[in-house]
Design a protein around this motif. Structure first.
Motif, PDB file in Angstrom:
ATOM      1  N   GLY A  64       8.096  -8.577  21.964  1.00 62.50           N
ATOM      2  CA  GLY A  64       7.169  -9.673  21.657  1.00 62.50           C
ATOM      3  C   GLY A  64       6.061  -9.232  20.719  1.00 62.50           C
ATOM      4  O   GLY A  64       5.691  -9.948  19.779  1.00 62.50           O
ATOM      5  N   GLN A  65       5.544  -8.024  20.944  1.00 64.12           N
ATOM      6  CA  GLN A  65       4.475  -7.516  20.072  1.00 64.12           C
ATOM      7  C   GLN A  65       4.982  -7.258  18.654  1.00 64.12           C
ATOM      8  O   GLN A  65       4.285  -7.549  17.672  1.00 64.12           O
ATOM      9  N   LEU A  66       6.187  -6.710  18.544  1.00 61.08           N
ATOM     10  CA  LEU A  66       6.767  -6.441  17.213  1.00 61.08           C
ATOM     11  C   LEU A  66       6.981  -7.738  16.435  1.00 61.08           C
ATOM     12  O   LEU A  66       6.649  -7.835  15.250  1.00 61.08           O
ATOM     13  N   LEU A  67       7.528  -8.750  17.115  1.00 64.39           N
ATOM     14  CA  LEU A  67       7.753 -10.040  16.458  1.00 64.39           C
ATOM     15  C   LEU A  67       6.426 -10.657  16.010  1.00 64.39           C
ATOM     16  O   LEU A  67       6.327 -11.212  14.906  1.00 64.39           O
ATOM     17  N   ASN A  68       5.410 -10.536  16.846  1.00 64.72           N
ATOM     18  CA  ASN A  68       4.116 -11.111  16.475  1.00 64.72           C
ATOM     19  C   ASN A  68       3.479 -10.386  15.295  1.00 64.72           C
ATOM     20  O   ASN A  68       2.762 -11.003  14.500  1.00 64.72           O
ATOM     21  N   LYS A  69       3.746  -9.083  15.160  1.00 64.42           N
ATOM     22  CA  LYS A  69       3.230  -8.350  13.992  1.00 64.42           C
ATOM     23  C   LYS A  69       3.857  -8.890  12.702  1.00 64.42           C
ATOM     24  O   LYS A  69       3.187  -9.030  11.674  1.00 64.42           O
ATOM     25  N   GLY A  70       5.169  -9.193  12.757  1.00 63.22           N
ATOM     26  CA  GLY A  70       5.827  -9.782  11.586  1.00 63.22           C
ATOM     27  C   GLY A  70       5.255 -11.141  11.250  1.00 63.22           C
ATOM     28  O   GLY A  70       5.044 -11.479  10.076  1.00 63.22           O
ATOM     29  N   TYR A  71       5.006 -11.935  12.287  1.00 61.57           N
ATOM     30  CA  TYR A  71       4.412 -13.267  12.105  1.00 61.57           C
ATOM     31  C   TYR A  71       3.020 -13.148  11.487  1.00 61.57           C
ATOM     32  O   TYR A  71       2.689 -13.843  10.519  1.00 61.57           O
ATOM     33  N   GLU A  72       2.202 -12.254  12.045  1.00 70.19           N
ATOM     34  CA  GLU A  72       0.810 -12.119  11.576  1.00 70.19           C
ATOM     35  C   GLU A  72       0.757 -11.643  10.123  1.00 70.19           C
ATOM     36  O   GLU A  72      -0.061 -12.136   9.330  1.00 70.19           O
ATOM     37  N   ALA A  73       1.642 -10.711   9.768  1.00 72.76           N
ATOM     38  CA  ALA A  73       1.663 -10.221   8.384  1.00 72.76           C
ATOM     39  C   ALA A  73       2.067 -11.331   7.423  1.00 72.76           C
ATOM     40  O   ALA A  73       1.506 -11.468   6.331  1.00 72.76           O
ATOM     41  N   THR A  74       3.042 -12.135   7.841  1.00 70.68           N
ATOM     42  CA  THR A  74       3.504 -13.248   6.995  1.00 70.68           C
ATOM     43  C   THR A  74       2.378 -14.240   6.755  1.00 70.68           C
ATOM     44  O   THR A  74       2.096 -14.640   5.613  1.00 70.68           O
ATOM     45  N   LYS A  75       1.700 -14.634   7.815  1.00 73.98           N
ATOM     46  CA  LYS A  75       0.627 -15.626   7.697  1.00 73.98           C
ATOM     47  C   LYS A  75      -0.583 -15.065   6.962  1.00 73.98           C
ATOM     48  O   LYS A  75      -1.350 -15.821   6.349  1.00 73.98           O
ATOM     49  N   ALA A  76      -0.756 -13.738   7.006  1.00 73.69           N
ATOM     50  CA  ALA A  76      -1.861 -13.121   6.259  1.00 73.69           C
ATOM     51  C   ALA A  76      -1.625 -13.244   4.759  1.00 73.69           C
ATOM     52  O   ALA A  76      -2.573 -13.332   3.976  1.00 73.69           O
ATOM     53  N   VAL A  77      -0.361 -13.263   4.355  1.00 68.87           N
ATOM     54  CA  VAL A  77      -0.037 -13.436   2.926  1.00 68.87           C
ATOM     55  C   VAL A  77      -0.170 -14.901   2.537  1.00 68.87           C
ATOM     56  O   VAL A  77      -0.747 -15.231   1.505  1.00 68.87           O
ATOM     57  N   ASP A  78       0.367 -15.805   3.362  1.00 66.45           N
ATOM     58  CA  ASP A  78       0.232 -17.243   3.113  1.00 66.45           C
ATOM     59  C   ASP A  78       0.525 -18.013   4.393  1.00 66.45           C
ATOM     60  O   ASP A  78       1.622 -17.927   4.939  1.00 66.45           O
ATOM     61  N   LYS A  79      -0.469 -18.739   4.862  1.00 62.02           N
ATOM     62  CA  LYS A  79      -0.336 -19.474   6.133  1.00 62.02           C
ATOM     63  C   LYS A  79       0.755 -20.542   6.090  1.00 62.02           C
ATOM     64  O   LYS A  79       1.258 -20.965   7.130  1.00 62.02           O
ATOM     65  N   LYS A  80       1.125 -20.978   4.883  1.00 64.94           N
ATOM     66  CA  LYS A  80       2.107 -22.067   4.774  1.00 64.94           C
ATOM     67  C   LYS A  80       3.550 -21.594   4.955  1.00 64.94           C
ATOM     68  O   LYS A  80       4.448 -22.395   5.163  1.00 64.94           O
ATOM     69  N   ILE A  81       3.784 -20.282   4.852  1.00 64.62           N
ATOM     70  CA  ILE A  81       5.148 -19.762   5.030  1.00 64.62           C
ATOM     71  C   ILE A  81       5.571 -19.984   6.485  1.00 64.62           C
ATOM     72  O   ILE A  81       4.831 -19.673   7.415  1.00 64.62           O
ATOM     73  N   LYS A  82       6.765 -20.524   6.672  1.00 66.11           N
ATOM     74  CA  LYS A  82       7.294 -20.766   8.009  1.00 66.11           C
ATOM     75  C   LYS A  82       8.059 -19.529   8.497  1.00 66.11           C
ATOM     76  O   LYS A  82       8.898 -18.988   7.777  1.00 66.11           O
ATOM     77  N   VAL A  83       7.774 -19.116   9.712  1.00 65.37           N
ATOM     78  CA  VAL A  83       8.402 -17.924  10.286  1.00 65.37           C
ATOM     79  C   VAL A  83       9.572 -18.324  11.179  1.00 65.37           C
ATOM     80  O   VAL A  83       9.442 -19.196  12.046  1.00 65.37           O
ATOM     81  N   ILE A  84      10.706 -17.666  10.946  1.00 69.75           N
ATOM     82  CA  ILE A  84      11.947 -17.936  11.680  1.00 69.75           C
ATOM     83  C   ILE A  84      12.275 -16.767  12.594  1.00 69.75           C
ATOM     84  O   ILE A  84      12.174 -15.601  12.183  1.00 69.75           O
ATOM     85  N   VAL A  85      12.688 -17.081  13.830  1.00 70.50           N
ATOM     86  CA  VAL A  85      13.280 -16.075  14.722  1.00 70.50           C
ATOM     87  C   VAL A  85      14.752 -16.456  14.882  1.00 70.50           C
ATOM     88  O   VAL A  85      15.081 -17.605  15.184  1.00 70.50           O
ATOM     89  N   HIS A  86      15.645 -15.475  14.692  1.00 73.67           N
ATOM     90  CA  HIS A  86      17.064 -15.735  14.437  1.00 73.67           C
ATOM     91  C   HIS A  86      17.972 -15.091  15.489  1.00 73.67           C
ATOM     92  O   HIS A  86      17.910 -13.880  15.711  1.00 73.67           O
TER      93      HIS A  86
END
Length: 336
Positions: A180-202
């Motif tokens: 859960g922590q690893l996935l959230n780090k990916g999410y946080e990094a993505t949103k730090a670049v641009d909040k509009k990017i949608k994050v997918i878990v696959h």
């Protein structure tokens, strides 16, 4: 009068951009394409004229491209490449053709999937806190490079087919707290670049509701942050025809939306290259299943490496013919 025409032109342009952004996703993962071209593979239209591959896909109704990225890949023709630099170049090329972009982070130096989630060699001896930083920094670095080049992806996948987790063993589903922590780090990094990017878990096996409930119930318990549930759907790998599992896929798509209040997208689908009619019907049924999800919460369908013709890749679930022409199975995207 000129001013009025100018305002009208801008309005039409804005409307078309909004409509394109909200339109149903029909796409392809084309991670092999630069290597195919580098080795001299040629692509042809049905009339035998040589044509650029992305244009051939666009002509068949596709509007989106998915690209995998590996941390420190080797130069192997089929299991290497897909570095940050190559991904940026390919994304820029696809965007210039009007395609929407999805970036798929494997967090590995080569293939990551349900059978293997190997850590990149450079991260192998890192502690768990260091792995958290690795995921954040790698995600941020790649997306920042894309943004600097003028490409902001519409979607980002944090992990590729991760029913058993990623970055094993630390990020295995045997240790959901850490995953859960690893996935959230990916999410946080993505949103730090641009909040509009949608994050997918696959997760794979899109027709397997039990597998999806188990995974996303755990993700919910760990407060994993994401925007879209991504599904793979390959009847071939579970040795069943699509007609035996399409109802299960429909049920699962609808259940994911209701249970977790998330949009859903088929981010990988494929059928056998030598069963053209069956693959056409599989694609048609899959597109219809996603479109039937209420309130437009079924976002779209992407084929995995349709252009990866078997004589080049050894992969028999492409949608390309031995003569370098697209399979008629891909007409399902154009017609639906």
């Amino acid at each position: 009068m000129k001013k009025i025409f100018k305002i009208l032109a801008i309005s039409v342009l804005l409307a078309s951009c909004t409509s394109s952004k909200n339109s149903f996703v029909k796409g392809a993962d084309v991670g092999w394409l630069p290597q195919m071209e580098a080795t001299g593979y040629k692509f042809y239209d049905q009339d035998g004229t040589e044509k650029e591959c992305l244009q051939l896909l666009k002509d068949r109704g596709m509007n989106s491209i998915r690209l995998r990225v590996w941390v420190n890949p080797n130069n192997d023709k089929a299991s290497g490449h897909c570095s940050k630099e190559e991904t940026v170049a390919m994304a820029l090329r696809a965007q210039k053709m009007g395609m929407r972009i999805m970036i798929n982070f494997h967090y590995s130096d080569s293939w990551a999937d349900p059978a293997k989630q190997y850590k990149p060699k450079a991260w192998e001896n890192h502690s768990f806190p260091e792995l958290l930083n690795d995921v954040y920094n790698h995600t941020f670095e790649v997306l920042s490079a894309l943004k600097t080049a003028g490409v902001t992806p519409e979607w980002v996948q944090v992990g590729n087919e991760i029913p058993g987790g990623m970055l094993w063993p630390e990020g295995s589903t045997d240790n959901w707290v850490q995953l859960g922590q690893l996935l959230n780090k990916g999410y946080e990094a993505t949103k730090a670049v641009d909040k509009k990017i949608k994050v997918i878990v696959h997760v794979d096996e899109g027709n397997n509701n039990v597998k999806f409930r188990n995974f996303f119930d755990n993700a919910t318990a760990q407060k994993v942050k994401y925007d879209i549930i991504g599904l793979s759907y390959y009847p071939f790998w579970i040795k069943k025809d699509y007609s035996e599992t399409i109802t299960d896929l429909e049920f699962n798509l609808n259940d994911m939306v209701k249970r977790y209040n998330k949009d859903v997208m088929i981010v990988e689908v494929g059928g056998e290259d030598d069963k053209v009619q069956n693959t056409y019907e599989l694609l048609k049924a899959t597109i219809e299943a996603v479109k039937k999800v209420p309130n437009n919460r079924g976002l779209g369908v992407m084929y995995w490496e349709p252009q990866g013709e078997k004589s080049w890749s050894g992969y028999s679930l492409s949608a390309w013919q031995a003569d370098g022409k697209p399979s008629p199975a891909l007409d399902a995207f154009k017609e639906n």
